[in-house]
Design a protein around this motif. Structure first.
Motif, PDB file in Angstrom:
ATOM      1  N   GLN B   6       1.219  16.770  -0.917  1.00 62.27           N
ATOM      2  CA  GLN B   6       0.385  15.571  -1.341  1.00 62.27           C
ATOM      3  C   GLN B   6       0.253  14.840  -0.153  1.00 62.27           C
ATOM      4  O   GLN B   6       1.233  13.943   0.126  1.00 62.27           O
ATOM      5  CB  GLN B   6       0.804  14.858  -2.614  1.00 62.27           C
ATOM      6  N   GLU B   8      -1.061  11.964   0.870  1.00 65.16           N
ATOM      7  CA  GLU B   8      -1.396  10.370   0.882  1.00 65.16           C
ATOM      8  C   GLU B   8      -0.261   9.865  -0.029  1.00 65.16           C
ATOM      9  O   GLU B   8      -0.277  10.469  -1.407  1.00 65.16           O
ATOM     10  CB  GLU B   8      -2.837  10.245   0.233  1.00 65.16           C
ATOM     11  N   ASP B   9       0.529   9.120   0.397  1.00 63.64           N
ATOM     12  CA  ASP B   9       1.479   8.273  -0.290  1.00 63.64           C
ATOM     13  C   ASP B   9       0.637   7.441  -1.275  1.00 63.64           C
ATOM     14  O   ASP B   9       1.153   7.112  -2.499  1.00 63.64           O
ATOM     15  CB  ASP B   9       2.306   7.310   0.564  1.00 63.64           C
ATOM     16  N   GLN B  10      -0.459   6.663  -0.998  1.00 65.09           N
ATOM     17  CA  GLN B  10      -1.136   5.765  -1.719  1.00 65.09           C
ATOM     18  C   GLN B  10      -2.596   5.985  -1.670  1.00 65.09           C
ATOM     19  O   GLN B  10      -2.995   6.461  -0.467  1.00 65.09           O
ATOM     20  CB  GLN B  10      -0.653   4.469  -1.392  1.00 65.09           C
ATOM     21  N   VAL B  21      -7.415  12.387  -5.484  1.00 65.87           N
ATOM     22  CA  VAL B  21      -5.824  12.638  -5.141  1.00 65.87           C
ATOM     23  C   VAL B  21      -5.691  13.755  -4.646  1.00 65.87           C
ATOM     24  O   VAL B  21      -6.080  15.027  -5.421  1.00 65.87           O
ATOM     25  CB  VAL B  21      -5.237  12.336  -6.391  1.00 65.87           C
ATOM     26  N   CYS B  23      -4.315  17.449  -2.874  1.00 68.33           N
ATOM     27  CA  CYS B  23      -2.960  18.236  -3.186  1.00 68.33           C
ATOM     28  C   CYS B  23      -3.158  19.658  -2.732  1.00 68.33           C
ATOM     29  O   CYS B  23      -4.386  20.465  -2.716  1.00 68.33           O
ATOM     30  CB  CYS B  23      -2.596  18.766  -4.802  1.00 68.33           C
ATOM     31  N   THR B 107       1.428  10.514  -5.336  1.00 68.27           N
ATOM     32  CA  THR B 107       0.732   9.871  -4.955  1.00 68.27           C
ATOM     33  C   THR B 107       0.599   8.549  -5.615  1.00 68.27           C
ATOM     34  O   THR B 107       0.325   8.772  -6.888  1.00 68.27           O
ATOM     35  CB  THR B 107      -0.686  10.474  -4.606  1.00 68.27           C
TER      36      THR B 107
END
Lengths: 113, 113
Positions: B6, B8-10, B21, B23, B107
Motif C-alpha cells: 500500500q 500511501e501512508d495517508q 486507496v 494496493c 492506509t
C-alpha cells in the motif's frame, strides 16, 4: 455489532501475572485466529486453529499459549509477559477455504506494567 | 513469496469527492484479495474480496475495488467520500498453501468536511 466476541475489552497485568483472553463465535466457522496488532500497524498473525487443532504457530514465544476448547471458543493464556507485549489482541474466525473472509472481534487491549 | 504493498501512508480527500486507496500485490498463482477497514478502537471489518470473475467488485458501504491483473493492482474506490469513511484501510492477499492472510501496511484515509 461484531459476530466475534472478545473478553475482556481491556486488561492491565503485571509481568508475573497469569491471565487469559477469550474469544467466542457462533457462525459455525471452523477456522479461528489470534493476531497481535500494534498501533497503526497491520495485524500480525500468531496462531491458527483449524477444526479445533493448532495448524499454524508463527514462532510465538511460549509465554503465549493458545487453546481451542470447542469449535466456538478460543482462548489465549498469558504468563510472564513483557512490556513489549502490550498491544491489541484480535481474534478472528472464518469458514475453511482460502476465498473466505475472516471476521474479526473488537479485540482486547492489553497493557503490561 | 506473496506480498502486498500500500504505497500511501495517508490519503486526504474532501467530502463528496471520489476516493481511491491503492494496493498492489505479488503472488504466485491466482490471487485471492481482500479489503478491510478498521475504525478507532475496533477490529477489522471486511469490505470486499476478489476471487475470480468480474474485475469490478462491489462491497459494503458503497465501496468497490478494481482488479487489474496486468498491473497487479486492487485499488479500493468510492464515488463520493463521507467524513465517516475516515479510518485505516488494509489490503490483504491469501498466502497460498497456508490458511493465513498477508496484510499491507495500511492506509489512513482522512475525509475532510
Amino acid at each position: 455489532d461484531t459476530e466475534v466476541t472478545q473478553t475482556p475489552k481491556h486488561l492491565v497485568m503485571g509481568m508475573t501475572n497469569k491471565k487469559s483472553l477469550k474469544c467466542e463465535q457462533h457462525m459455525g466457522h471452523r477456522a479461528m485466529y489470534w493476531y497481535k496488532q500494534k498501533a497503526k500497524k497491520p495485524p500480525e498473525l500468531m496462531f491458527v486453529y483449524s477444526y479445533e487443532k493448532l495448524s499454524i504457530n508463527e514462532s510465538v514465544p511460549s509465554r503465549f499459549s493458545p487453546e481451542c476448547p470447542n469449535s466456538s471458543l478460543l482462548n489465549l493464556h498469558l504468563h510472564a509477559l513483557q512490556p513489549e507485549d502490550s498491544a491489541l489482541y484480535l481474534c478472528a474466525s472464518s469458514e475453511e477455504g482460502g476465498n473466505q473472509p475472516q471476521h474479526f472481534g473488537d479485540g482486547t487491549r492489553l497493557s503490561i506494567l | 513469496a506473496q506480498s502486498v504493498a500500500q504505497p500511501e501512508d495517508q490519503v486526504n480527500v474532501a467530502e463528496g469527492n471520489p476516493l481511491t486507496v491503492k494496493c498492489t500485490y505479488s503472488v504466485s498463482g491466482n490471487p485471492y484479495l481482500f479489503w478491510y477497514v478498521q475504525y478507532p478502537n475496533r477490529g477489522l471489518q471486511f469490505l470486499l474480496k476478489y476471487i475470480t470473475g468480474d474485475n469490478l467488485v462491489k462491497g459494503s458501504y458503497g465501496f468497490e475495488a478494481e482488479f487489474n491483473k496486468s498491473q497487479t493492482s486492487f485499488h479500493l474506490k468510492k464515488p463520493s467520500a463521507l467524513v465517516s469513511d475516515s479510518a485505516l484501510y488494509f489490503c490483504a492477499v491469501r498466502d497460498w498453501g497456508y490458511n493465513k492472510l498477508i496484510f499491507g501496511a495500511g492506509t489512513r484515509l482522512a475525509v475532510h468536511p
